[in-house]
Design a protein around this motif. Structure first.
Motif, short mmCIF file in Angstrom:
data_model
loop_
_atom_site.label_atom_id
_atom_site.label_comp_id
_atom_site.label_asym_id
_atom_site.label_seq_id
_atom_site.Cartn_x
_atom_site.Cartn_y
_atom_site.Cartn_z
N LYS A 190 0.10 -13.96 18.07
CA LYS A 190 1.50 -13.73 17.72
C LYS A 190 1.81 -14.29 16.34
O LYS A 190 2.61 -13.71 15.59
CB LYS A 190 2.41 -14.39 18.76
CG LYS A 190 3.88 -14.11 18.57
CD LYS A 190 4.72 -14.73 19.68
CE LYS A 190 6.20 -14.45 19.49
NZ LYS A 190 7.02 -15.06 20.57
N LEU A 191 1.16 -15.42 15.98
CA LEU A 191 1.37 -16.04 14.68
C LEU A 191 0.97 -15.11 13.55
O LEU A 191 1.61 -15.11 12.49
CB LEU A 191 0.55 -17.34 14.60
CG LEU A 191 0.65 -18.15 13.30
CD1 LEU A 191 2.05 -18.74 13.16
CD2 LEU A 191 -0.39 -19.26 13.30
N ARG B 48 1.27 -11.96 13.58
CA ARG B 48 2.23 -10.85 13.59
C ARG B 48 1.56 -9.48 13.44
O ARG B 48 1.79 -8.76 12.45
CB ARG B 48 3.26 -11.03 12.48
CG ARG B 48 4.07 -12.31 12.60
CD ARG B 48 5.29 -12.22 11.72
NE ARG B 48 5.74 -13.52 11.28
CZ ARG B 48 6.74 -13.71 10.44
NH1 ARG B 48 7.39 -12.68 9.94
NH2 ARG B 48 7.10 -14.92 10.07
N TYR C 34 2.68 -14.54 6.23
CA TYR C 34 3.63 -14.73 7.32
C TYR C 34 3.52 -16.13 7.91
O TYR C 34 4.53 -16.76 8.24
CB TYR C 34 3.41 -13.68 8.42
CG TYR C 34 3.74 -12.27 8.01
CD1 TYR C 34 4.86 -12.00 7.23
CD2 TYR C 34 2.94 -11.20 8.42
CE1 TYR C 34 5.17 -10.70 6.85
CE2 TYR C 34 3.24 -9.90 8.04
CZ TYR C 34 4.35 -9.66 7.25
OH TYR C 34 4.65 -8.37 6.89
N ASP D 34 6.38 -18.96 8.04
CA ASP D 34 6.78 -19.60 9.29
C ASP D 34 6.80 -21.12 9.16
O ASP D 34 7.65 -21.80 9.75
CB ASP D 34 5.82 -19.20 10.42
CG ASP D 34 6.09 -17.80 10.93
OD1 ASP D 34 7.09 -17.19 10.48
OD2 ASP D 34 5.32 -17.30 11.77
N CYS E 144 10.43 -23.08 9.26
CA CYS E 144 10.38 -23.56 10.64
C CYS E 144 11.74 -24.00 11.17
O CYS E 144 12.20 -23.55 12.21
CB CYS E 144 9.37 -24.69 10.76
SG CYS E 144 9.27 -25.42 12.40
N ASP F 284 14.26 -21.12 11.38
CA ASP F 284 13.94 -20.16 12.45
C ASP F 284 14.46 -20.63 13.80
O ASP F 284 14.73 -19.82 14.69
CB ASP F 284 12.43 -19.95 12.53
CG ASP F 284 11.90 -19.09 11.39
OD1 ASP F 284 12.72 -18.46 10.70
OD2 ASP F 284 10.67 -19.05 11.19
N LYS G 229 13.71 -15.57 16.31
CA LYS G 229 12.69 -16.27 15.54
C LYS G 229 12.37 -17.66 16.09
O LYS G 229 11.30 -18.20 15.81
CB LYS G 229 13.12 -16.37 14.07
CG LYS G 229 13.20 -15.02 13.36
CD LYS G 229 13.61 -15.18 11.90
CE LYS G 229 13.67 -13.83 11.21
NZ LYS G 229 14.07 -13.97 9.78
N ARG H 260 9.02 -18.05 17.79
CA ARG H 260 7.76 -17.94 17.06
C ARG H 260 6.90 -19.17 17.32
O ARG H 260 7.44 -20.27 17.56
CB ARG H 260 8.02 -17.78 15.56
CG ARG H 260 8.59 -16.40 15.19
CD ARG H 260 8.92 -16.30 13.72
NE ARG H 260 9.35 -14.96 13.35
CZ ARG H 260 9.81 -14.61 12.15
NH1 ARG H 260 9.87 -15.53 11.19
NH2 ARG H 260 10.18 -13.37 11.90
N SER I 26 13.90 -6.22 12.51
CA SER I 26 12.45 -6.14 12.41
C SER I 26 12.07 -4.67 12.38
O SER I 26 11.91 -4.03 13.43
CB SER I 26 11.79 -6.84 13.62
OG SER I 26 10.39 -6.78 13.54
#
Length: 300
Positions: free
Chosen positions: A22-23, A25, A69, A73, A77, A80, A86, A89, A272
């Motif tokens: 997932k990190l 993306r 990305y 992140d 941080c 988000d 977000k 994440r 998104s």
């Protein structure tokens, strides 16, 4: 332990692996398909060597974009955490520590750059320009009204240019113009969604949002939408006589843009773009039909 990390002792291996995926993306990789545009419009989709090189370009842009990305992140941080989506994440939720994210960056970014330059010097320069553009965006440009969206659009342009350079083909200025306008359309749509979803917390999440208003963005979207449709329409019959039949693809482009506007105005989505495109069936059908008809006209 920083605020974006939590005790990970109770996190299972499977959950950790899912968090790493997932990190990166992978849904965002859809944007990198813009590198395929030159291959299609240069009529080389059935040439094995060209296809292999474009696939390599796609993979390298995926590696580079994923590294960027992860960096974003880490930087965003705390902000988000204020966003309803977000905050889930991996880094913002604390499943993956910032240091772990830094290790991912240290692997992906150098790998993408080294391999890009190895394959082709000029393609490597494009990938490097993409990286620099993203760094400027992350640390400076994202705080500049209008320029923040233009920087995002420039990233799409570099993808198309990279796709042309990797196979050494001419790319029509019309394609570049349409790409730029479409990217601006997606960028302003994203900003509008952030204003609508976050409401009073918008400025806390992204400082630049205080410079935007729904009225201003709606005006920008009106201009960009009309320009996109006009530019694409001119492209279909202004290049040469062999492309006149491309006018048949205009309805698909019109429906796609109108459908996307329906989604951002009526469903309050569009924050998104890749998720919007992948989740809306009418939009997917329109894009697929546009692709099929375009290939049929150009090749057969």
């Amino acid at each position: 332990m920083d605020n974006c990390s939590r005790n990970t002792k109770d996190i299972g291996i499977v959950e950790k692996i899912k968090a790493y995926i997932k990190l990166l993306r992978p849904k965002q990789w859809v944007k990198n398909l813009f590198v395929v545009a030159p291959l299609v419009f240069a009529k080389h989709i059935f040439d094995y060597d060209y296809v292999v090189r474009v696939i390599a370009a796609f993979i390298l842009f995926c590696l580079m974009s994923s590294g960027v990305y992860v960096l974003n992140d880490i930087i965003d941080c705390e902000k988000d955490k204020l966003h309803p989506k977000k905050k889930k994440r991996p880094i913002a939720s604390g499943i993956i520590r910032k240091m772990e994210g830094c290790i991912v960056i240290a692997i992906l970014l150098p790998l993408a750059l080294i391999v890009s330059f190895y394959i082709d010097l000029y393609f490597g320069m494009v990938v490097l320009a993409y990286f620099i553009n993203n760094m400027l965006y992350s640390f400076m440009v994202k705080h500049m009204v209008i320029l923040d969206v233009m920087s995002i659009a420039f990233g799409f342009l570099l993808r198309v240019i990279g796709g042309a350079i990797i196979i050494r083909v001419y790319i029509s200025p019309w394609i570049l113009l349409c790409t730029l306008l479409l990217a601006l359309f997606l960028g302003f749509s994203k900003r509008r969604n952030e204003l609508v979803v976050l409401e009073k917390d918008a400025e806390n999440h992204r400082k630049i949002l205080e410079e935007y208003s729904l009225e201003f963005i709606d005006n920008m979207l009106s201009i960009v939408t009309a320009s996109t449709v006009m530019a694409y329409s001119l492209y279909t019959f202004s290049t040469n006589s062999e492309n006149y039949n491309m006018m048949l693809t205009i309805p698909f482009v019109l429906f796609g843009i109108f459908r996307y506007q329906y989604i951002i105005y009526k469903k309050n989505e569009g924050g998104s773009p890749e998720e919007t495109v992948l989740s809306d069936i009418p939009l997917i059908v329109s894009i697929v039909l546009w692709g099929i008809v375009s290939v049929a006209i150009l090749y057969f």
